[in-house]
Scaffold this active site. Structure first.
Site, short mmCIF file in Angstrom:
data_model
loop_
_atom_site.label_atom_id
_atom_site.label_comp_id
_atom_site.label_asym_id
_atom_site.label_seq_id
_atom_site.Cartn_x
_atom_site.Cartn_y
_atom_site.Cartn_z
N CYS A 9 0.87 -1.18 0.00
CA CYS A 9 0.00 0.00 0.00
C CYS A 9 0.90 1.23 0.00
O CYS A 9 2.11 1.12 -0.22
CB CYS A 9 -0.98 -0.01 1.18
N ARG A 15 -3.33 -0.79 5.51
CA ARG A 15 -3.91 -1.87 4.70
C ARG A 15 -2.98 -3.05 4.48
O ARG A 15 -3.36 -4.20 4.73
CB ARG A 15 -4.38 -1.31 3.35
N ASP A 115 -8.47 3.58 1.28
CA ASP A 115 -7.51 3.92 2.32
C ASP A 115 -8.27 4.51 3.51
O ASP A 115 -8.91 5.55 3.38
CB ASP A 115 -6.49 4.93 1.78
#
Length: 144
Positions: A9, A15, A115
């Site tokens: 990420c 994440r 996100d």
């Protein structure tokens, strides 16, 4: 042969660290999973506290995570590079080199994992649930 997966990420702060845990749990001894971020802002630092809480709610312990910035060596190591969003995917395509470009793909197949950075705990929880459910896209069902 053990499959090597790399979850990526933007910062390796929310994440991808959770994806590393979820994929490792689902794949067991058949996979080795690492995670990294495109930028080094959180290098050496723990995961986001809201993601640690979300992970705990789902039975994962994310407290041992420390952020890492992606390297060419990590890309070379991986069999599959699972990227959380299309912006990061585009940047990785630009820097990864021919053999590694073929390994790159979005974690959700055709859409981004949103996100959760800067959002509330519920958003982090929803993100973690989405990431955990999508492990089935990458690793077959576990045998009982």
């Amino acid at each position: 042969m053990m499959r090597r997966m790399l979850a990526v990420c933007l910062g390796n702060h929310c994440r991808s660290p959770f994806a590393q845990l979820a994929l490792s749990r689902r794949g067991g001894e058949a996979v080795t999973v690492r995670s990294a971020g495109l930028i080094g802002k959180w290098q050496g630092r723990p995961a986001n506290t809201s993601m640690i809480k979300a992970a705990r709610r789902l039975g994962h312990d994310l407290t041992g995570h420390r952020g890492q910035q992606i390297t060419v060596e990590m890309l070379d190591w991986a069999d599959d590079v699972l990227v959380m969003d299309s912006a990061v995917l585009d940047m990785l395509r630009a820097i990864s080199g021919e053999p590694n470009v073929r390994k790159l793909r979005l974690y959700l197949g055709d859409q981004d994992v949103p996100d959760p950075m800067g959002r509330g705990d519920d958003t982090f929880h929803d993100c973690a649930v989405l990431i955990e459910a999508a492990t089935a896209l990458h690793i077959g069902r576990r045998r009982p």
